[in-house]
Design a protein around this motif. Sequence first.
Motif, short mmCIF file in Angstrom:
data_model
loop_
_atom_site.label_atom_id
_atom_site.label_comp_id
_atom_site.label_asym_id
_atom_site.label_seq_id
_atom_site.Cartn_x
_atom_site.Cartn_y
_atom_site.Cartn_z
N GLY A 42 0.81 -1.22 0.00
CA GLY A 42 0.00 0.00 0.00
C GLY A 42 0.84 1.26 0.00
N SER A 43 2.00 1.20 -0.65
CA SER A 43 2.93 2.32 -0.60
C SER A 43 2.42 3.50 -1.43
N GLU A 44 2.79 4.70 -1.00
CA GLU A 44 2.46 5.92 -1.71
C GLU A 44 3.74 6.70 -1.98
N ARG A 45 3.90 7.12 -3.22
CA ARG A 45 5.05 7.94 -3.62
C ARG A 45 4.53 9.27 -4.12
N VAL A 46 5.04 10.37 -3.55
CA VAL A 46 4.50 11.70 -3.82
C VAL A 46 5.52 12.53 -4.58
N ILE A 47 5.03 13.24 -5.60
CA ILE A 47 5.83 14.22 -6.34
C ILE A 47 5.19 15.58 -6.14
N ASN A 48 5.92 16.52 -5.58
CA ASN A 48 5.43 17.88 -5.43
C ASN A 48 5.65 18.62 -6.74
N CYS A 49 4.62 18.63 -7.56
CA CYS A 49 4.77 19.13 -8.93
C CYS A 49 5.06 20.62 -9.00
N GLY A 50 4.40 21.41 -8.16
CA GLY A 50 4.60 22.86 -8.23
C GLY A 50 3.87 23.46 -9.41
N THR A 51 3.86 24.80 -9.49
CA THR A 51 3.15 25.50 -10.56
C THR A 51 3.89 26.76 -10.98
N ILE A 52 3.65 27.16 -12.22
CA ILE A 52 4.04 28.47 -12.73
C ILE A 52 2.79 29.07 -13.35
N SER A 53 2.40 30.25 -12.93
CA SER A 53 1.12 30.80 -13.39
C SER A 53 1.21 32.29 -13.69
N TYR A 54 0.26 32.72 -14.54
CA TYR A 54 0.09 34.15 -14.83
C TYR A 54 -1.39 34.48 -14.66
N THR A 55 -1.67 35.54 -13.91
CA THR A 55 -3.04 36.01 -13.68
C THR A 55 -3.16 37.43 -14.20
N SER A 56 -4.04 37.64 -15.17
CA SER A 56 -4.19 38.98 -15.74
C SER A 56 -4.97 39.89 -14.79
N ASN A 57 -4.81 41.18 -15.01
CA ASN A 57 -5.52 42.18 -14.22
C ASN A 57 -6.21 43.14 -15.18
N ASN A 58 -7.19 42.60 -15.93
CA ASN A 58 -7.87 43.37 -16.97
C ASN A 58 -9.03 44.18 -16.41
N ASN A 59 -9.34 45.26 -17.11
CA ASN A 59 -10.50 46.08 -16.76
C ASN A 59 -11.66 45.86 -17.73
N TYR A 60 -11.38 45.36 -18.93
CA TYR A 60 -12.41 45.22 -19.96
C TYR A 60 -12.52 43.77 -20.45
N TYR A 61 -11.42 43.20 -20.91
CA TYR A 61 -11.45 41.82 -21.37
C TYR A 61 -11.46 40.87 -20.18
N VAL A 62 -12.16 39.73 -20.33
CA VAL A 62 -12.31 38.79 -19.22
C VAL A 62 -10.93 38.34 -18.72
N ASN A 63 -10.76 38.31 -17.40
CA ASN A 63 -9.48 37.93 -16.82
C ASN A 63 -9.16 36.47 -17.10
N GLN A 64 -7.87 36.21 -17.30
CA GLN A 64 -7.39 34.88 -17.64
C GLN A 64 -6.35 34.42 -16.61
N ILE A 65 -6.32 33.12 -16.38
CA ILE A 65 -5.25 32.50 -15.60
C ILE A 65 -4.62 31.42 -16.46
#
Length: 310
Positions: free
Chosen positions: A134-157
């Motif tokens: 019943g062993s478990e092996r874990v990989i901490n994948c991590g993330t790289i992200s960009y979050t927009s700060n728009n006023n008119y166009y819908v915000n994207q991640i």
Amino acid sequence: MKRNRGSEFDPYPYSFFRSESAASTAIAFILLLGIVFSVFSVVHLGYVPEWKTDAEHSHVADVWEDVTKLKSKIDRTTILLMSDQNSTTSNITIIMPLRTGSMEMPLTGSSRFSGIVSVNADACNMTIVTPVNGSERVINCGTISYTSNNNYYVNQIFKYENGALILAQKEQSVMKLYPMIRVSEVSDKNYSFSINAIEIRGFADSLSSNSDCSVRLRDCSFSSFYDSEDHENMSSFALKINTTHPEAWEAYFNETMKGAGLEKDKDYTLDIVENDYLYLSFPENGSDSSLDRLYVGKTTANAELINGLI
């Protein structure tokens, strides 16, 4: 003596004419000013929002292109490292500029667009569960992200996690570029799973800026993480992915498993557990499909953010 009225200088007619001319000039100026303000209002209310929407859309499209290039560079580096795991070549460094800054829009009173670039701001990890003790092996994948700060166009991640590139907006997310995971039928009803996980190491960091920045990935290396051929009687496994976008991973695995000829709830189990993580197990009890091999490799890189292009 009678006064000769006709010979005297009478200023009133000329004063009248001057008053009439000044009034006409003032009225013309007011009308012209009104036209100018009307045109300005029409442009400001009718066209400027569309210009700003188009500009913000173009800006996030540029960032998306850069993020896709980042994924592509990591994939190519992984293939290079996998091709010769015993190579003595020094560890590889990847530098990817992100066009997160923008030019100011003239005539709109608008400042530069801005957004937030983050490393390991959100948790993402993958757990391999095997029946061996019943062993478990874990990989901490991590993330790289960009979050927009728009006023008119819908915000994207835009989020890169475990080799996948996910687009999220509002409450929905979709996987646009897939991770390096392959499911293949090596013989009749006998399946092989090849998974290459991506582990982004480094301290959690964010850069909020209206100027350009870069992501540097240092010490890129590849290693074999798990191979079922090293264990006897390995006939099944389970996979748990802890992510903020389990629905995107669910759609991806459904498509991948279906493409390999497998049927959900008959050959495999796939569920989102408490909106917290995705759970996949293979094979399902009673399925006539079997596991031939499970191989998991891991590409590791240390990430850092740099203010400005390199």
